[in-house]
Design an enzyme around this catalytic site. Structure first.
Site, PDB file in Angstrom:
ATOM      1  CE1 TYR A 267      32.103  15.104  52.146  1.00 20.70           C
ATOM      2  CE2 TYR A 267      31.878  17.450  52.572  1.00 20.70           C
ATOM      3  CZ  TYR A 267      32.080  16.411  51.690  1.00 20.70           C
ATOM      4  OH  TYR A 267      32.261  16.683  50.355  1.00 20.70           O
ATOM      5  CB  THR A 303      27.312  10.319  49.863  1.00 26.45           C
ATOM      6  OG1 THR A 303      28.123  10.382  48.678  1.00 26.45           O
ATOM      7  CG2 THR A 303      26.758   8.921  50.042  1.00 26.45           C
ATOM      8  CG  ASP A 304      28.730  16.766  51.059  1.00 23.57           C
ATOM      9  OD1 ASP A 304      29.053  17.190  49.931  1.00 23.57           O
ATOM     10  OD2 ASP A 304      28.471  17.512  52.024  1.00 23.57           O
ATOM     11  CD1 TRP A 305      31.128  16.605  44.371  1.00 21.71           C
ATOM     12  CD2 TRP A 305      29.235  16.041  45.388  1.00 21.71           C
ATOM     13  NE1 TRP A 305      30.101  16.710  43.448  1.00 21.71           N
ATOM     14  CE2 TRP A 305      28.926  16.357  44.047  1.00 21.71           C
ATOM     15  CE3 TRP A 305      28.188  15.625  46.212  1.00 21.71           C
ATOM     16  CZ2 TRP A 305      27.639  16.299  43.516  1.00 21.71           C
ATOM     17  CZ3 TRP A 305      26.890  15.572  45.700  1.00 21.71           C
ATOM     18  CH2 TRP A 305      26.628  15.908  44.373  1.00 21.71           C
TER      19      TRP A 305
END
Length: 591
Positions: A267, A303-305
């Site tokens: 992030y 991608t991260d959540w």
């Protein structure tokens, strides 16, 4: 007379099967591949069809049949038979769709003691091992390979084919809340253990008996300003005041060389570098320039959540993690991430956004095809099209099997780090009168006579957790951040016990702790990184040898922490214990 489509023929090369399937897919079906959302299951192993509309807004069938998603991350803990039954039910749903594309199931770590719904689950039915910090304290690549192979075997039994780990960030900012999932502050050791971990999960090459490894968090999430976590606005800045950006890449270079299948950008928003000041999931210089270009990675980038929709987590409104891109619409964010080089969006379920981007001409369908090829290829290589079910009976036999449980228990004991043995307290002998705090009395009673007042004891055993600041919000409370000092009232109570009776203090290090007074007054001080009470007492009584070495330094004060540089490992002035400290195992005393 019907003929079997080429993509369903296991005799054909994977590349040919991929192209055949891709040519048959609608734009909507392609778009569904670009999302990996979360699912839960009912305790009996049936799919969830009624949701509360909050964390999980869509039913399982809606996601698979209408939105055409085929990648899911399972939340929660369940029995192995039930997980296997659920897996089979989900695969049956997917098989009934037009093309029958199988589901890829993923999971956060499940083999240790930490339970943070934003990062991991405790072991539950799976074998229990120390956290990765404990594996780093042992520093044995063969053990890490054995651990990851155990994870692989237990995951395969219930249907998990993608591990959202290992986490190979460097623990260089002592306050950062995600350190327990790392291999500590040493880049060279982390690189070595990361390669062993990936090999244990994937084997020599990815195949039908593999669990794919999604390595995180590229390009290294340790250097967070003030140690705050970038899930939250006050932790979004990633900085390199020591100029060690390249140092944090060393483990990721090793992971790519080891053949990791997937990579997750973090992030964090880099500040003060030559990279664009946007979160790494949107950062073309980081994903395409560095990861794909310089490092030569051609696997899946997920991608991260939750980068697209700013969905509140457990009702917390300040959960926008599209740092530097907060002003962009959902569609603009998706387009920017795709342009940066990402293949898939974690924690999202909006394929209609991708469809609109293509139909409006903002993103060419050929760009979508590039990512879908990678995603489909992994499904074929893992054998998901050819073996869609798991055996619930075998799942019950495999998960938590005696050999795995014993190996995890042995690793717990090896990971203990003896920091001090000031009064030659260790190893203990005989059956002393024990006063215990934060230790199961029934377990302690197997080693000595448990008394209820410290004044009556021959010695005390005290277990402590790394201090942290309570944070508001149901989600942020899971992330243990802030000060590493024990609050004054708690410290006074601890020191009072140490003055009353010789005390073995055992501290669980999920981050570095500031404990100079405790270190000076404890009869013995040991560190652990996820271990049972029985493991602690076995080490204390010389029935097992703790051989761990500190995976990061333990600072002397919070002033020293605040003065240190977050990208520089072990950078605090005059630490109480240096990185790598640990006393040799004590010889058992006579009975």
């Amino acid at each position: 007379m019907s003929t079997t489509p080429a993509y369903q023929n296991p005799e054909l090369p994977v590349a040919e099967r991929v192209e055949d399937l891709l040519a048959r897919m609608t734009l909507e079906e392609k778009a569904g591949q670009l999302f990996q959302d979360m699912l839960t299951m009912n305790p009996d192993g049936s799919p969830v069809e009624e949701t509360d509309g909050a964390l999980l807004p869509s039913s399982t069938s809606e996601l698979i049949e209408r939105k055409q998603l085929t990648h899911f991350n399972l939340l929660g803990q369940y029995g192995p038979r039930e997980m296997a039954l659920w897996h089979n039910a989900v695969q049956e749903m997917a098989e009934g769709t037009r093309l029958g594309i199988p589901v890829t199931l993923s999971t956060d770590p499940r083999h240790s003691f930490t339970d943070n719904i934003g990062a991991s689950f405790n072991s539950g039915a799976f074998s229990a091992w120390p956290e990765p910090l404990g594996l780093a304290a042992i520093g044995d690549p063969e053990l890490v390979h054995r651990f990851a192979d155990t994870v692989r075997r237990e995951y395969l039994a219930v249907g998990f084919r993608l591990a959202l780990h290992p986490q190979i960030d460097l623990a260089t900012e002592p306050r950062w809340s995600r350190q327990s999932g790392t291999f500590g502050s040493d880049a060279r050791l982390t690189a070595e253990l990361a390669a062993a971990y990936i090999s244990g999960l994937q084997g020599d090459e990815l195949g039908p008996e593999s669990v794919a490894a999604m390595v995180k968090h590229f390009p290294g999430g340790g250097p967070q300003k003030d140690g705050e976590d970038p899930h939250f606005p006050h932790g979004k800045e990633q900085i390199y005041p020591g100029g060690l950006r390249e140092h944090h890449l060393e483990p990721f270079r090793a992971a790519v060389a080891a053949g990791c299948s997937q990579m997750m950008p973090y992030y964090g928003q880099p500040v003060g570098t030559d990279w664009e000041e946007v979160g790494f999931g949107f950062n073309k210089g980081v994903i395409t320039g560095l990861l794909r270009g310089e490092l030569g990675f051609d696997g899946i980038v997920c991608t991260d959540w939750g980068l697209l929709n700013d969905l509140p987590i457990f009702g917390e409104p300040h959960a926008a993690r599209a740092w530097g891109c907060e002003h962009l619409t959902v569609a603009e964010r998706a387009a920017k991430s795709l342009a940066a080089g990402a293949d898939q969006f974690g924690g999202e379920q909006c394929p209609e956004v991708i469809v609109d981007l293509v139909r409006s001409g903002l993103v060419p369908e050929s760009r979508i095809d590039d990512s879908v090829r990678r995603l489909l290829r992994e499904k074929f290589v893992l054998g998901l099209f050819d073996r869609r079910r798991v055996d619930p009976d075998l799942a019950e036999e495999t998960v938590g099997a005696a050999e795995f449980t014993a190996a995890g228990a042995a690793a717990q004991r090896r990971s203990f780090t003896v920091l001090t043995n000031t009064e030659s307290l260790l190893p203990l002998s005989g059956r002393p009168r024990l006063y215990v705090e934060n230790v199961d009395v029934a377990v302690a009673a197997e080693y000595g006579e448990v008394v209820t007042e410290p004044e009556r004891a021959d010695l005390a055993v005290l277990r402590l957790r790394t201090p942290y600041e309570d944070r508001p919000g149901a989600f942020e409370a899971f992330f243990h951040s802030g000060s590493l000092e024990f609050p004054e009232p708690e410290l006074k109570e601890i020191l009072g016990l140490l003055e009353t009776v010789p005390t073995l203090v055992c501290i669980n290090l999920e981050r570095a702790a500031v404990l100079p007074e405790i270190a000076a007054r404890a009869a013995a001080l040991v560190a652990e990184y996820g271990a049972s009470d029985a493991a602690l007492l076995d080490v204390a009584f010389g029935r097992a040898a703790g051989e761990g070495r500190l995976p990061f330094e333990l600072p002397r004060s919070m002033a020293a922490v605040r003065a240190s540089r977050p990208d520089v490992p072990n950078d605090t002035e005059d630490p109480v214990f240096a990185h790598g400290h640990g006393l040799a195992a004590q010889e058992p005393r006579g009975a």
